[in-house]
Design a protein around this motif. Sequence first.
Motif, short mmCIF file in Angstrom:
data_model
loop_
_atom_site.label_atom_id
_atom_site.label_comp_id
_atom_site.label_asym_id
_atom_site.label_seq_id
_atom_site.Cartn_x
_atom_site.Cartn_y
_atom_site.Cartn_z
N LEU A 150 0.83 -1.21 0.00
CA LEU A 150 0.00 0.00 0.00
C LEU A 150 0.87 1.26 0.00
CD1 LEU A 150 -2.77 -1.08 2.54
CD2 LEU A 150 -3.07 -0.67 0.10
N TYR A 151 1.97 1.20 0.73
CA TYR A 151 2.88 2.34 0.78
C TYR A 151 3.49 2.61 -0.59
CZ TYR A 151 7.08 5.03 2.01
OH TYR A 151 8.07 5.98 2.06
N GLU A 152 3.93 1.57 -1.26
CA GLU A 152 4.55 1.72 -2.58
C GLU A 152 3.55 2.22 -3.61
OE1 GLU A 152 7.63 1.60 -3.23
OE2 GLU A 152 8.46 0.64 -1.45
N SER A 153 2.31 1.75 -3.51
CA SER A 153 1.30 2.14 -4.50
C SER A 153 0.91 3.61 -4.38
CB SER A 153 0.05 1.27 -4.34
OG SER A 153 -0.58 1.51 -3.08
N ALA A 154 1.19 4.22 -3.23
CA ALA A 154 0.84 5.63 -3.04
C ALA A 154 1.79 6.56 -3.78
CB ALA A 154 0.83 5.97 -1.55
N GLY A 155 2.96 6.06 -4.20
CA GLY A 155 3.92 6.90 -4.91
C GLY A 155 4.64 7.85 -3.98
N PRO A 156 5.36 8.84 -4.57
CA PRO A 156 6.08 9.82 -3.73
C PRO A 156 5.10 10.57 -2.82
CG PRO A 156 6.77 9.96 -6.02
CD PRO A 156 5.57 9.06 -6.00
N LEU A 157 5.38 10.53 -1.52
CA LEU A 157 4.42 11.06 -0.56
C LEU A 157 4.78 12.44 -0.03
CD1 LEU A 157 3.39 8.11 1.78
CD2 LEU A 157 1.93 9.46 0.27
#
Length: 432
Positions: A150-157
């Motif tokens: 889920l963290y990776e799918s959010a992209g640059p945060l």
Amino acid sequence: MGDTGPESDPTASKRPKLQSTTDQPQSAVRCKYFVQRKKRYCKMTVGTGKEYCGEHEPTAAEPVAASGADRIPCPLDPKHSVSAAKLEKHLKICNARPPAEQKPYLVPGINCTSSDDEQPEAAGREEKVTKLADIPPVELLELIGKVSALYESAGPLIKEESPRHSILADELTVEGYGPQTLKHLVQSSALLGLAEQCDFLRPDTTFVEFGAGKGQVAYWLARIVETAPLARSAVLLVDRASHRHKKDNKIETREIVQRVRADIADLELHRVELVEAGAGRSGVVGIGKHLCGAATDLALRCLVRSGTRGTTARGCLFALCCHHRCDWRTFAGKRFLLESGITRAEFESIVRMVSWAVCGTGRSRERQQEDDRPDRCGLTRPEREAIGRRCKRLLDIARLRYMERHGYEASLKYYVTSDVTLENVCLVCVKK
């Protein structure tokens, strides 16, 4: 003629220096109570013939006359004690006493939940909380994999930001301030710098500091309102505790400041005097420098609700911290987590794993030099820290989605560098 008595001696009123905290104190000078949390004896002085200070005097389990004890737990708040002889007087001034009248802006639990982020399968159900140590390694690694995906799918945060506001430029150069004082000043300056970047510092605005504490951020906000052309703007402080030595007491223009003693969970912001429609101010901006866990979610809901009651909530700046104190019932991002396949039980595990990011090794100082062996899941300490940070950001992503659903452009920014504080991420929301 000058006085020659002991009253004229400037050193006569000074107390003698206390002995080292490593030595057991003498009953005639120091309280004999050992403070387990601080690993030392209490530093308070005691009265003649007594062994303990007023706070640590053993309380009476039986009537005072029979036990000889003078202190009893306060009936309003047993966390502190009071002299039995002065109980009646204390109850009139105790900070834990209920208000004389119910304020119109206080509605118990109004901001704890909302209909749009609660689903039937999650509502009203109590689940047993499982410790991380009791979760099988396979299940824990599966949850970590889900969090990472889920963290990776959010992209640059997070965007790199470390602004400063000129109102604190001189204060930050004052010699003699210790590291803790400078840390808080830098954080306040950075939050106000972000407010300036987001164009929040406008006329006709009510700035609301949630979890205000002693009101340092609100004080500098008021200084900006006084010195900049922010006509008809005001500052509202919200805190559930009653603090001494409040910084907002030093604000000279009293009509632009109001302090409200309230739990954010119970606050209807649009009914507060400085915010209500008749006050003549067109917008509200929320700000918070230390909103622990659930307090951030309560503040977000409070702002969103005020926006549906005739108040224009233009945005907010909340420094995020203490994710381990998030609570499922009050968490603002439940819908996002449930839609992403995160159950309540998994949420409880995530809020425990966030401590891996900022709480150190968990070992005593004597053992910190030992080799860093993998834990039962095969994770090294750096790997656990990285997982903890991802857990924190996942909770923040859920909050972003909550605010986006209510018409805000939401983002995360590093508002100070990590050498100031490890909790250096700010949630920035601007009404579209």
